[in-house]
Design an enzyme around this catalytic site. Structure first.
Site, PDB file in Angstrom:
ATOM      1  N   GLU A   1      59.899  44.648  28.907  1.00 23.60           N
ATOM      2  CA  GLU A   1      60.309  46.008  28.005  1.00 23.60           C
ATOM      3  C   GLU A   1      61.654  46.018  28.132  1.00 23.60           C
ATOM      4  OE1 GLU A   1      59.201  46.093  31.007  1.00 23.60           O
ATOM      5  OE2 GLU A   1      59.310  47.500  32.290  1.00 23.60           O
TER       6      GLU A   1
ATOM      7  N   CYS B   1      54.747  44.764  36.388  1.00 25.97           N
ATOM      8  CA  CYS B   1      55.450  45.235  37.787  1.00 25.97           C
ATOM      9  C   CYS B   1      54.458  46.353  38.313  1.00 25.97           C
ATOM     10  CB  CYS B   1      56.901  45.802  37.581  1.00 25.97           C
ATOM     11  SG  CYS B   1      57.747  45.856  38.995  1.00 25.97           S
TER      12      CYS B   1
ATOM     13  N   HIS C   1      60.241  42.183  33.707  1.00 19.12           N
ATOM     14  CA  HIS C   1      59.883  43.354  32.914  1.00 19.12           C
ATOM     15  C   HIS C   1      60.555  42.942  31.296  1.00 19.12           C
ATOM     16  CE1 HIS C   1      59.690  46.518  35.691  1.00 19.12           C
ATOM     17  NE2 HIS C   1      59.975  45.655  36.659  1.00 19.12           N
TER      18      HIS C   1
END
Lengths: 95, 231
Positions: B196, B86, B194
């Site tokens: 994560e 991002c 994302h």
């Protein structure tokens, strides 16, 4: 005090969502004579004393490295703002 | 143990989640600060999401000149695995470690949703545990995730196989549905969604196996460990 104005615009072929959004709203306010809007940025860099060629060269380098992203933007102009110099220096008013 | 650095800039939001992903993948997360003049002996670096330096000027433009980025750029050029997520992806494009640029979403709105992606390149340090063409789901949240490059550059990316992730339902107008790209060497990867946030059952996106069970993001971090251990 001298002032240098740097103008940066999105490249013509790059979609400009911000300009598009502004364009979409102008007719609602009665401004129906405009056929397009592109939105860019204006930077004003100030220096001590009058603007020199060295100042302009440094501003041009800053414009290419930090103030714009060459992939999506063009540096349209890097110019000394003579009006700012006149305002800061009363002697200029006679010229 | 493999040590993976996670950079924190002023305005970074996802550094803690990225460090958690690194830990869950089996590596040791090492916190890096934007003013660090060294990388503290890490084996790889994650540039996480957020709004570095408030995203003033352009997303990632100021962060690209942070002291730690000098080290990241040098290490990336030596072949160290670097992942930009991002805002981190935006920073890596501004640093010219990755091609293209990210501009405002075509619809002008911030978007936050679970995003389906297709993995297009598995010969990178961050995707070697995926299968070519595999579909995955990871969260996406951005206002300026619209990937753009000149038509010639886009042709080059496609021709050289540098597209790593493609949107299955393009959320922001990105050119050719591109969600993530890589450098030629394959050690540097960036993507807008994302991974994560999809690393632990109970906290990730909904998946075919159940609500909040999605852990597709974990394999990016495991891939880096695999690449480093195998190297």
């Amino acid at each position: 005090m001298g002032r240098i104005v740097v103008e940066v615009m999105p490249k013509p072929e790059i979609l400009d969502p911000q300009g598009k959004a502004v364009m979409g709203n102008l007719p609602r306010l009665g401004f129906d004579q405009f056929t397009g809007v592109r939105q860019g940025r204006r930077f004003e860099l100030t220096v001590d004393g009058p603007v020199t060629d060295a100042h302009l060269a440094a501003a041009a380098e800053a414009a290419e490295t930090l103030l714009s992203n060459p992939i999506i933007e063009d540096v349209v102009s890097v110019t000394a703002d003579t009006a700012a110099a006149a305002a800061a220096d009363p002697d200029c008013e006679e010229a | 143990m493999t040590r993976i650095g996670v950079i924190t800039f002023p305005g970074t939001l996802d550094d803690v989640d990225a460090a958690r992903a690194v830990r869950l993948a089996g590596a040791e997360p090492v916190t890096l600060w934007h003013k660090d003049a060294e990388l503290h002996g890490v084996d790889a670096v994650v540039v996480p999401g957020g709004f570095s330096y408030g995203d003033y000027l352009r997303c990632g433009a100021i962060a690209r000149f942070a002291p730690v980025m000098d080290q990241v750029i040098a290490a990336a050029e030596r072949g160290m695995p670097v992942l930009g997520i991002c805002n981190g992806f935006q920073i890596l494009t501004e640093a010219h470690l990755l091609p293209g640029a990210l501009i405002r979403n075509d619809h002008q709105k911030f978007i936050c949703r679970e995003q389906r992606l297709r993995v297009e390149s598995t010969t990178t340090a961050w995707t070697n545990l995926f299968e070519d063409g595999e579909e995955i789901i990871v969260p996406l949240k951005n206002g300026e995730g619209n990937f753009i490059a000149s038509p010639d550059e886009l042709d080059r990316l496609e021709g050289e196989g540098l597209v790593v992730f493609r949107y299955l339902d393009n959320p922001n107008g990105s050119a050719r549905d591109i969600a993530g790209v890589r450098n030629a060497r394959g050690n540097v990867v960036g993507l807008m969604p994302h991974p994560e946030h999809a690393v632990e059952p109970g906290f990730g996106p909904d998946s075919p196996t159940g609500a909040r069970q999605g852990v597709d993001g974990l394999r990016l971090f495991q891939s880096a460990i695999s690449a480093l251990v195998g190297a």
